[in-house]
Design an enzyme around this catalytic site. Sequence first.
Site, mmCIF file in Angstrom:
data_model
loop_
_atom_site.group_PDB
_atom_site.id
_atom_site.type_symbol
_atom_site.label_atom_id
_atom_site.label_comp_id
_atom_site.label_asym_id
_atom_site.label_seq_id
_atom_site.Cartn_x
_atom_site.Cartn_y
_atom_site.Cartn_z
ATOM 1 N N ASP A 1 22.379 35.837 56.397
ATOM 2 C CA ASP A 1 22.621 37.147 57.015
ATOM 3 C C ASP A 1 21.673 37.483 58.168
ATOM 4 O OD1 ASP A 1 20.500 37.225 55.245
ATOM 5 O OD2 ASP A 1 20.921 39.242 54.510
ATOM 6 N N GLU B 1 7.651 32.980 49.354
ATOM 7 C CA GLU B 1 7.291 32.117 50.492
ATOM 8 C C GLU B 1 5.956 31.429 50.224
ATOM 9 O OE1 GLU B 1 8.384 35.208 50.622
ATOM 10 O OE2 GLU B 1 10.129 35.275 51.951
HETATM 11 C C1 UGA Z 1 14.424 38.516 51.625
HETATM 12 C C2 UGA Z 1 14.031 37.218 52.277
HETATM 13 O O1 UGA Z 1 14.412 37.249 53.637
HETATM 14 C C3 UGA Z 1 14.737 36.073 51.577
HETATM 15 O O2 UGA Z 1 14.485 34.866 52.219
HETATM 16 C C4 UGA Z 1 14.247 36.039 50.161
HETATM 17 O O3 UGA Z 1 14.933 35.033 49.431
HETATM 18 C C5 UGA Z 1 14.527 37.377 49.505
HETATM 19 O O4 UGA Z 1 14.019 38.467 50.262
HETATM 20 C C6 UGA Z 1 13.881 37.362 48.119
HETATM 21 O O5 UGA Z 1 12.838 37.979 47.940
HETATM 22 O O6 UGA Z 1 14.385 36.626 47.261
HETATM 23 P P1 UGA Z 1 16.926 39.598 51.458
HETATM 24 O O7 UGA Z 1 17.644 40.003 52.692
HETATM 25 O O8 UGA Z 1 16.399 40.656 50.591
HETATM 26 O O9 UGA Z 1 15.823 38.556 51.821
HETATM 27 O O10 UGA Z 1 17.854 38.598 50.571
HETATM 28 P P2 UGA Z 1 19.355 38.164 50.761
HETATM 29 O O11 UGA Z 1 19.671 37.997 52.191
HETATM 30 O O12 UGA Z 1 20.223 39.034 49.939
HETATM 31 O O13 UGA Z 1 19.331 36.710 50.077
HETATM 32 C C7 UGA Z 1 18.658 35.617 50.635
HETATM 33 C C8 UGA Z 1 19.584 34.392 50.664
HETATM 34 O O14 UGA Z 1 19.963 34.053 49.344
HETATM 35 C C9 UGA Z 1 20.851 34.619 51.464
HETATM 36 O O15 UGA Z 1 21.156 33.479 52.201
HETATM 37 C C10 UGA Z 1 21.890 34.865 50.396
HETATM 38 O O16 UGA Z 1 23.177 34.439 50.758
HETATM 39 C C11 UGA Z 1 21.362 34.053 49.239
HETATM 40 N N1 UGA Z 1 21.735 34.621 47.914
HETATM 41 C C12 UGA Z 1 21.562 35.934 47.642
HETATM 42 C C13 UGA Z 1 22.279 33.799 46.950
HETATM 43 O O17 UGA Z 1 22.459 32.605 47.179
HETATM 44 N N2 UGA Z 1 22.625 34.340 45.719
HETATM 45 C C14 UGA Z 1 22.469 35.652 45.450
HETATM 46 O O18 UGA Z 1 22.820 36.075 44.320
HETATM 47 C C15 UGA Z 1 21.921 36.472 46.431
HETATM 48 MN MN MN Z 2 18.877 38.862 53.908
#
Ligand code: UGA
Ligand code: MN
Length: 333
Positions: free
Chosen positions: A194, A279
Amino acid sequence: MATRMKLKLKTVFVLYFMVSLMGLVYALMQLGQRCDCTEHNMPKDRTISRLRGELHRFQEQIRKSEATKQPQKQPAKPTIFVITPTYARLVQKAELTRLSQTFLNVPQLHWIVVEDSPHKTPLVTDLLVKSGLTYTHLHMPTAKDRKLQEGDPSWLKPRGVEQRNEGLRWLREDRRAQAGGDNQQGVVYFADDDNTYSLQIFEEMRSTQRVSVWPVGLVGGMKYERPVVEGGKVVRFHTGWRPSRPFPMDMAGFAVSLKLVLANQEACFDGNAPMGFLESSLLQGLVTMDELEPKADNCSKVLVWHTRTEKPKMKREEAVQAQGLGSDRAVEV
Ligand code: UGA
Ligand code: MN
Protein backbone atom coordinates in the site's frame (compact mmCIF):
# COMPACT_ATOMS: atom_id res chain seq x y z
CA MET A 1 68.68 66.83 -90.72
CA ALA A 2 65.61 67.85 -88.78
CA THR A 3 63.33 65.98 -91.24
CA ARG A 4 65.42 62.77 -90.81
CA MET A 5 65.20 63.08 -87.05
CA LYS A 6 61.45 63.45 -87.30
CA LEU A 7 61.29 60.40 -89.56
CA LYS A 8 63.33 58.29 -87.18
CA LEU A 9 61.21 59.30 -84.22
CA LYS A 10 58.10 58.45 -86.18
CA THR A 11 59.56 55.02 -87.08
CA VAL A 12 60.52 54.37 -83.50
CA PHE A 13 57.08 55.37 -82.39
CA VAL A 14 55.37 53.17 -85.03
CA LEU A 15 57.66 50.24 -84.14
CA TYR A 16 56.97 50.73 -80.44
CA PHE A 17 53.25 50.86 -81.18
CA MET A 18 53.39 47.68 -83.30
CA VAL A 19 55.35 45.72 -80.70
CA SER A 20 52.97 46.76 -77.91
CA LEU A 21 49.99 45.84 -80.06
CA MET A 22 51.45 42.42 -80.84
CA GLY A 23 52.17 41.93 -77.16
CA LEU A 24 48.61 42.82 -76.33
CA VAL A 25 47.18 40.51 -79.02
CA TYR A 26 49.40 37.63 -77.75
CA ALA A 27 48.30 38.23 -74.21
CA LEU A 28 44.65 38.26 -75.25
CA MET A 29 45.11 34.99 -77.16
CA GLN A 30 46.69 33.36 -74.11
CA LEU A 31 43.67 34.29 -72.00
CA GLY A 32 41.38 31.93 -73.90
CA GLN A 33 43.87 29.00 -73.88
CA ARG A 34 43.64 26.09 -71.39
CA CYS A 35 46.62 26.05 -69.17
CA ASP A 36 48.66 22.89 -68.88
CA CYS A 37 48.60 22.71 -65.08
CA THR A 38 50.01 19.21 -64.64
CA GLU A 39 53.31 20.41 -63.40
CA HIS A 40 51.60 22.88 -61.15
CA ASN A 41 49.31 20.31 -59.45
CA MET A 42 51.66 17.37 -59.21
CA PRO A 43 52.63 17.78 -55.50
CA LYS A 44 48.99 18.37 -54.49
CA ASP A 45 47.81 15.23 -56.29
CA ARG A 46 50.53 13.19 -54.73
CA THR A 47 49.60 14.38 -51.21
CA ILE A 48 45.93 13.58 -51.82
CA SER A 49 46.62 10.07 -53.03
CA ARG A 50 49.06 9.45 -50.15
CA LEU A 51 46.42 10.58 -47.64
CA ARG A 52 43.82 8.43 -49.35
CA GLY A 53 46.11 5.44 -48.97
CA GLU A 54 46.64 6.15 -45.27
CA LEU A 55 42.92 6.60 -44.67
CA HIS A 56 42.29 3.28 -46.37
CA ARG A 57 44.91 1.58 -44.20
CA PHE A 58 43.39 3.08 -41.03
CA GLN A 59 39.93 1.98 -42.07
CA GLU A 60 41.23 -1.56 -42.62
CA GLN A 61 42.89 -1.57 -39.20
CA ILE A 62 39.69 -0.38 -37.46
CA ARG A 63 37.63 -2.99 -39.30
CA LYS A 64 40.03 -5.77 -38.32
CA SER A 65 40.28 -4.73 -34.65
CA GLU A 66 36.49 -4.48 -34.39
CA ALA A 67 36.06 -7.93 -35.90
CA THR A 68 38.43 -9.51 -33.38
CA LYS A 69 37.23 -7.47 -30.38
CA GLN A 70 35.13 -9.39 -27.75
CA PRO A 71 31.69 -7.84 -27.21
CA GLN A 72 32.22 -5.41 -24.30
CA LYS A 73 30.51 -6.65 -21.17
CA GLN A 74 28.71 -3.96 -19.17
CA PRO A 75 28.88 -4.81 -15.46
CA ALA A 76 25.40 -6.15 -14.69
CA LYS A 77 23.29 -4.04 -12.34
CA PRO A 78 22.62 -5.77 -9.00
CA THR A 79 19.11 -7.24 -8.95
CA ILE A 80 16.67 -5.76 -6.48
CA PHE A 81 14.59 -8.51 -4.84
CA VAL A 82 11.40 -6.89 -3.58
CA ILE A 83 9.45 -8.91 -1.02
CA THR A 84 5.77 -7.92 -0.75
CA PRO A 85 3.28 -9.46 1.68
CA THR A 86 -0.32 -9.12 0.51
CA TYR A 87 -3.74 -10.25 1.66
CA ALA A 88 -7.23 -10.46 0.14
CA ARG A 89 -9.42 -7.39 0.64
CA LEU A 90 -11.43 -5.05 -1.56
CA VAL A 91 -8.50 -2.82 -2.49
CA GLN A 92 -5.96 -5.61 -3.08
CA LYS A 93 -6.13 -5.57 -6.89
CA ALA A 94 -5.89 -1.79 -6.99
CA GLU A 95 -2.85 -1.82 -4.67
CA LEU A 96 -1.07 -4.57 -6.62
CA THR A 97 -1.86 -2.93 -9.96
CA ARG A 98 -0.31 0.36 -8.85
CA LEU A 99 2.70 -1.39 -7.38
CA SER A 100 3.33 -3.63 -10.40
CA GLN A 101 3.16 -0.65 -12.72
CA THR A 102 5.72 1.20 -10.64
CA PHE A 103 8.01 -1.84 -10.72
CA LEU A 104 7.69 -2.11 -14.52
CA ASN A 105 9.73 1.09 -14.65
CA VAL A 106 12.55 -0.32 -12.52
CA PRO A 107 15.26 -2.25 -14.34
CA GLN A 108 16.58 -5.53 -12.94
CA LEU A 109 13.84 -6.05 -10.36
CA HIS A 110 12.56 -9.43 -9.16
CA TRP A 111 9.23 -9.25 -7.33
CA ILE A 112 8.60 -11.85 -4.64
CA VAL A 113 4.91 -11.70 -3.81
CA VAL A 114 3.81 -13.65 -0.75
CA GLU A 115 0.09 -14.05 -0.22
CA ASP A 116 -1.23 -14.24 3.31
CA SER A 117 -3.39 -17.18 2.33
CA PRO A 118 -3.49 -20.99 2.59
CA HIS A 119 -3.29 -21.13 -1.23
CA LYS A 120 -2.39 -18.93 -4.19
CA THR A 121 -5.48 -17.00 -5.27
CA PRO A 122 -6.61 -16.66 -8.91
CA LEU A 123 -6.69 -12.84 -8.59
CA VAL A 124 -3.00 -12.55 -7.67
CA THR A 125 -1.95 -15.39 -10.00
CA ASP A 126 -3.61 -13.72 -12.97
CA LEU A 127 -2.32 -10.25 -12.10
CA LEU A 128 1.26 -11.55 -11.92
CA VAL A 129 1.00 -13.51 -15.19
CA LYS A 130 -0.15 -10.36 -16.97
CA SER A 131 2.22 -8.00 -15.14
CA GLY A 132 5.21 -8.28 -17.48
CA LEU A 133 7.50 -8.47 -14.42
CA THR A 134 10.05 -11.05 -13.29
CA TYR A 135 8.33 -12.52 -10.24
CA THR A 136 8.01 -15.40 -7.80
CA HIS A 137 4.58 -16.15 -6.39
CA LEU A 138 4.48 -17.67 -2.90
CA HIS A 139 1.91 -18.03 -0.14
CA MET A 140 2.08 -18.40 3.63
CA PRO A 141 -0.96 -17.93 5.86
CA THR A 142 -0.58 -15.98 9.09
CA ALA A 143 -1.31 -18.28 12.08
CA LYS A 144 -4.85 -17.64 13.33
CA ASP A 145 -3.77 -16.38 16.76
CA ARG A 146 -1.43 -13.88 15.13
CA LYS A 147 -3.88 -12.60 12.55
CA LEU A 148 -5.70 -9.31 13.06
CA GLN A 149 -9.41 -9.91 13.48
CA GLU A 150 -12.16 -7.70 12.04
CA GLY A 151 -12.43 -4.63 14.29
CA ASP A 152 -8.94 -5.01 15.88
CA PRO A 153 -6.86 -1.82 15.83
CA SER A 154 -4.18 -2.22 13.13
CA TRP A 155 -1.30 -1.85 15.59
CA LEU A 156 -2.43 -4.76 17.79
CA LYS A 157 -0.43 -7.41 15.94
CA PRO A 158 2.44 -7.15 13.50
CA ARG A 159 1.44 -7.69 9.87
CA GLY A 160 3.18 -9.42 6.97
CA VAL A 161 5.72 -11.18 9.23
CA GLU A 162 5.36 -14.83 8.15
CA GLN A 163 5.11 -13.65 4.54
CA ARG A 164 8.38 -11.66 4.60
CA ASN A 165 10.12 -14.58 6.33
CA GLU A 166 8.79 -16.95 3.66
CA GLY A 167 10.19 -14.59 1.00
CA LEU A 168 13.60 -14.67 2.73
CA ARG A 169 13.47 -18.49 2.98
CA TRP A 170 12.74 -18.81 -0.75
CA LEU A 171 15.47 -16.34 -1.67
CA ARG A 172 18.12 -18.16 0.37
CA GLU A 173 17.11 -21.55 -1.01
CA ASP A 174 16.96 -20.28 -4.57
CA ARG A 175 20.43 -18.68 -4.36
CA ARG A 176 21.86 -21.87 -2.87
CA ALA A 177 20.58 -23.77 -5.90
CA GLN A 178 22.46 -21.45 -8.28
CA ALA A 179 26.16 -21.69 -9.11
CA GLY A 180 27.92 -18.72 -7.49
CA GLY A 181 24.59 -17.68 -5.94
CA ASP A 182 26.33 -16.85 -2.63
CA ASN A 183 28.43 -14.21 -4.30
CA GLN A 184 25.74 -12.64 -6.42
CA GLN A 185 25.33 -8.88 -6.22
CA GLY A 186 21.83 -8.04 -5.11
CA VAL A 187 19.64 -6.04 -2.80
CA VAL A 188 16.63 -7.08 -0.71
CA TYR A 189 13.80 -4.60 -0.07
CA PHE A 190 10.55 -5.13 1.84
CA ALA A 191 7.83 -3.23 -0.01
CA ASP A 192 4.34 -3.30 1.51
CA ASP A 193 1.57 -3.31 -1.07
CA ASP A 194 0.00 0.00 0.00
CA ASN A 195 2.98 2.40 0.12
CA THR A 196 4.00 4.87 -2.60
CA TYR A 197 7.44 4.42 -4.13
CA SER A 198 9.33 6.86 -6.36
CA LEU A 199 11.48 5.24 -9.05
CA GLN A 200 14.51 7.03 -7.65
CA ILE A 201 14.47 5.11 -4.39
CA PHE A 202 15.33 1.91 -6.29
CA GLU A 203 18.41 3.48 -7.87
CA GLU A 204 19.42 4.81 -4.43
CA MET A 205 19.23 1.34 -2.86
CA ARG A 206 20.91 -0.50 -5.74
CA SER A 207 24.40 0.26 -4.42
CA THR A 208 23.69 -1.11 -0.91
CA GLN A 209 26.77 -2.80 0.58
CA ARG A 210 25.27 -3.92 3.91
CA VAL A 211 22.20 -1.92 4.95
CA SER A 212 21.16 1.37 3.36
CA VAL A 213 18.66 3.80 4.90
CA TRP A 214 16.60 6.86 3.92
CA PRO A 215 13.60 8.91 5.09
CA VAL A 216 9.98 7.71 4.91
CA GLY A 217 7.19 10.26 4.48
CA LEU A 218 3.83 10.35 6.31
CA VAL A 219 4.67 7.77 8.95
CA GLY A 220 4.52 7.36 12.72
CA GLY A 221 2.25 10.38 13.10
CA MET A 222 4.95 12.60 11.57
CA LYS A 223 5.49 14.39 8.25
CA TYR A 224 8.50 12.13 7.91
CA GLU A 225 10.85 9.98 9.94
CA ARG A 226 14.50 9.78 9.02
CA PRO A 227 17.99 8.84 10.10
CA VAL A 228 19.97 11.96 11.06
CA VAL A 229 23.30 12.10 9.23
CA GLU A 230 26.43 13.92 10.43
CA GLY A 231 29.73 13.66 8.60
CA GLY A 232 28.28 11.00 6.30
CA LYS A 233 27.25 8.74 9.23
CA VAL A 234 23.89 8.06 10.86
CA VAL A 235 24.15 9.40 14.40
CA ARG A 236 20.50 9.22 15.57
CA PHE A 237 16.94 9.08 14.26
CA HIS A 238 14.28 11.74 13.78
CA THR A 239 11.11 10.02 15.01
CA GLY A 240 8.12 10.93 17.12
CA TRP A 241 8.04 7.76 19.18
CA ARG A 242 10.63 5.81 21.23
CA PRO A 243 13.80 6.96 19.51
CA SER A 244 15.65 4.56 21.83
CA ARG A 245 14.53 1.54 19.77
CA PRO A 246 17.60 -0.11 18.17
CA PHE A 247 16.43 0.90 14.67
CA PRO A 248 13.42 3.23 14.94
CA MET A 249 12.61 3.03 11.23
CA ASP A 250 9.71 1.93 9.10
CA MET A 251 10.00 -1.16 6.88
CA ALA A 252 10.00 1.10 3.80
CA GLY A 253 13.11 2.99 4.96
CA PHE A 254 15.89 0.44 4.49
CA ALA A 255 17.32 -2.22 2.17
CA VAL A 256 19.72 -5.07 2.89
CA SER A 257 22.37 -6.47 0.58
CA LEU A 258 21.78 -9.99 -0.69
CA LYS A 259 25.25 -10.99 0.54
CA LEU A 260 24.37 -9.98 4.10
CA VAL A 261 21.08 -11.89 3.91
CA LEU A 262 22.92 -14.99 2.69
CA ALA A 263 25.75 -14.65 5.20
CA ASN A 264 23.21 -14.57 8.05
CA GLN A 265 20.96 -17.50 7.24
CA GLU A 266 19.00 -17.22 10.50
CA ALA A 267 18.21 -13.51 10.30
CA CYS A 268 14.43 -12.97 10.03
CA PHE A 269 11.51 -10.97 11.44
CA ASP A 270 10.26 -11.81 14.93
CA GLY A 271 6.47 -12.02 15.00
CA ASN A 272 6.59 -11.72 18.80
CA ALA A 273 8.52 -8.46 18.73
CA PRO A 274 6.75 -5.71 20.70
CA MET A 275 4.94 -3.07 18.67
CA GLY A 276 7.41 -0.91 16.73
CA PHE A 277 10.28 -3.37 17.14
CA LEU A 278 9.62 -5.50 14.03
CA GLU A 279 12.20 -3.73 11.84
CA SER A 280 14.75 -3.83 14.67
CA SER A 281 14.21 -7.58 15.09
CA LEU A 282 15.72 -8.17 11.66
CA LEU A 283 18.32 -5.41 11.60
CA GLN A 284 19.93 -5.78 15.02
CA GLY A 285 21.45 -9.12 14.02
CA LEU A 286 22.82 -7.72 10.78
CA VAL A 287 24.26 -4.27 11.27
CA THR A 288 25.22 -1.52 13.72
CA MET A 289 24.03 2.09 13.51
CA ASP A 290 27.58 3.13 12.61
CA GLU A 291 27.54 0.85 9.54
CA LEU A 292 24.28 2.18 8.05
CA GLU A 293 24.67 3.67 4.57
CA PRO A 294 22.65 6.89 4.25
CA LYS A 295 21.00 7.40 0.83
CA ALA A 296 18.70 10.03 -0.70
CA ASP A 297 21.17 12.89 -0.36
CA ASN A 298 22.28 12.12 3.20
CA CYS A 299 18.67 11.31 4.13
CA SER A 300 17.44 14.77 3.16
CA LYS A 301 14.92 13.63 0.49
CA VAL A 302 11.63 11.78 0.91
CA LEU A 303 11.35 9.22 -1.90
CA VAL A 304 8.88 6.78 -0.33
CA TRP A 305 5.64 7.42 1.52
CA HIS A 306 3.83 5.25 4.06
CA THR A 307 0.44 5.86 2.45
CA ARG A 308 -2.56 3.88 3.65
CA THR A 309 -5.62 3.25 1.56
CA GLU A 310 -9.01 3.97 3.05
CA LYS A 311 -11.22 0.93 3.46
CA PRO A 312 -14.01 1.39 0.87
CA LYS A 313 -17.51 1.75 2.27
CA MET A 314 -19.96 -0.85 0.99
CA LYS A 315 -23.19 0.48 2.49
CA ARG A 316 -24.90 0.99 -0.88
CA GLU A 317 -23.64 -2.32 -2.21
CA GLU A 318 -25.13 -4.12 0.79
CA ALA A 319 -28.43 -2.26 0.39
CA VAL A 320 -28.83 -3.15 -3.28
CA GLN A 321 -27.66 -6.70 -2.62
CA ALA A 322 -30.53 -7.08 -0.18
CA GLN A 323 -32.85 -6.27 -3.11
CA GLY A 324 -31.10 -8.82 -5.32
CA LEU A 325 -29.48 -6.02 -7.36
CA GLY A 326 -25.90 -6.30 -6.13
CA SER A 327 -22.90 -5.86 -8.44
CA ASP A 328 -22.10 -8.86 -10.66
CA ARG A 329 -19.83 -11.22 -8.65
CA ALA A 330 -18.16 -12.34 -11.87
CA VAL A 331 -16.63 -8.90 -12.30
CA GLU A 332 -13.22 -8.89 -10.63
CA VAL A 333 -12.49 -5.69 -8.72
C1 UGA B 1 3.42 -0.64 9.27
C2 UGA B 1 4.71 -0.94 8.55
O1 UGA B 1 4.83 -0.07 7.45
C3 UGA B 1 4.70 -2.37 8.07
O2 UGA B 1 5.82 -2.66 7.31
C4 UGA B 1 4.64 -3.25 9.29
O3 UGA B 1 4.54 -4.62 8.90
C5 UGA B 1 3.41 -2.90 10.10
O4 UGA B 1 3.33 -1.51 10.39
C6 UGA B 1 3.46 -3.71 11.40
O5 UGA B 1 3.77 -3.14 12.44
O6 UGA B 1 3.29 -4.93 11.32
P1 UGA B 1 0.89 -0.72 8.25
O7 UGA B 1 0.50 0.22 7.16
O8 UGA B 1 0.35 -0.48 9.59
O9 UGA B 1 2.45 -0.86 8.27
O10 UGA B 1 0.57 -2.25 7.81
P2 UGA B 1 -0.19 -2.81 6.55
O11 UGA B 1 0.13 -2.01 5.35
O12 UGA B 1 -1.60 -3.05 6.89
O13 UGA B 1 0.52 -4.25 6.39
C7 UGA B 1 1.86 -4.40 6.00
C8 UGA B 1 1.96 -5.44 4.87
O14 UGA B 1 1.49 -6.69 5.34
C9 UGA B 1 1.14 -5.07 3.65
O15 UGA B 1 1.86 -5.39 2.49
C10 UGA B 1 -0.09 -5.94 3.78
O16 UGA B 1 -0.64 -6.32 2.55
C11 UGA B 1 0.44 -7.14 4.52
N1 UGA B 1 -0.58 -7.79 5.38
C12 UGA B 1 -1.36 -7.07 6.22
C13 UGA B 1 -0.76 -9.16 5.31
O17 UGA B 1 -0.08 -9.84 4.54
N2 UGA B 1 -1.73 -9.75 6.11
C14 UGA B 1 -2.51 -9.03 6.94
O18 UGA B 1 -3.37 -9.64 7.62
C15 UGA B 1 -2.32 -7.66 7.00
MN1 MN C 1 0.69 -0.02 5.11
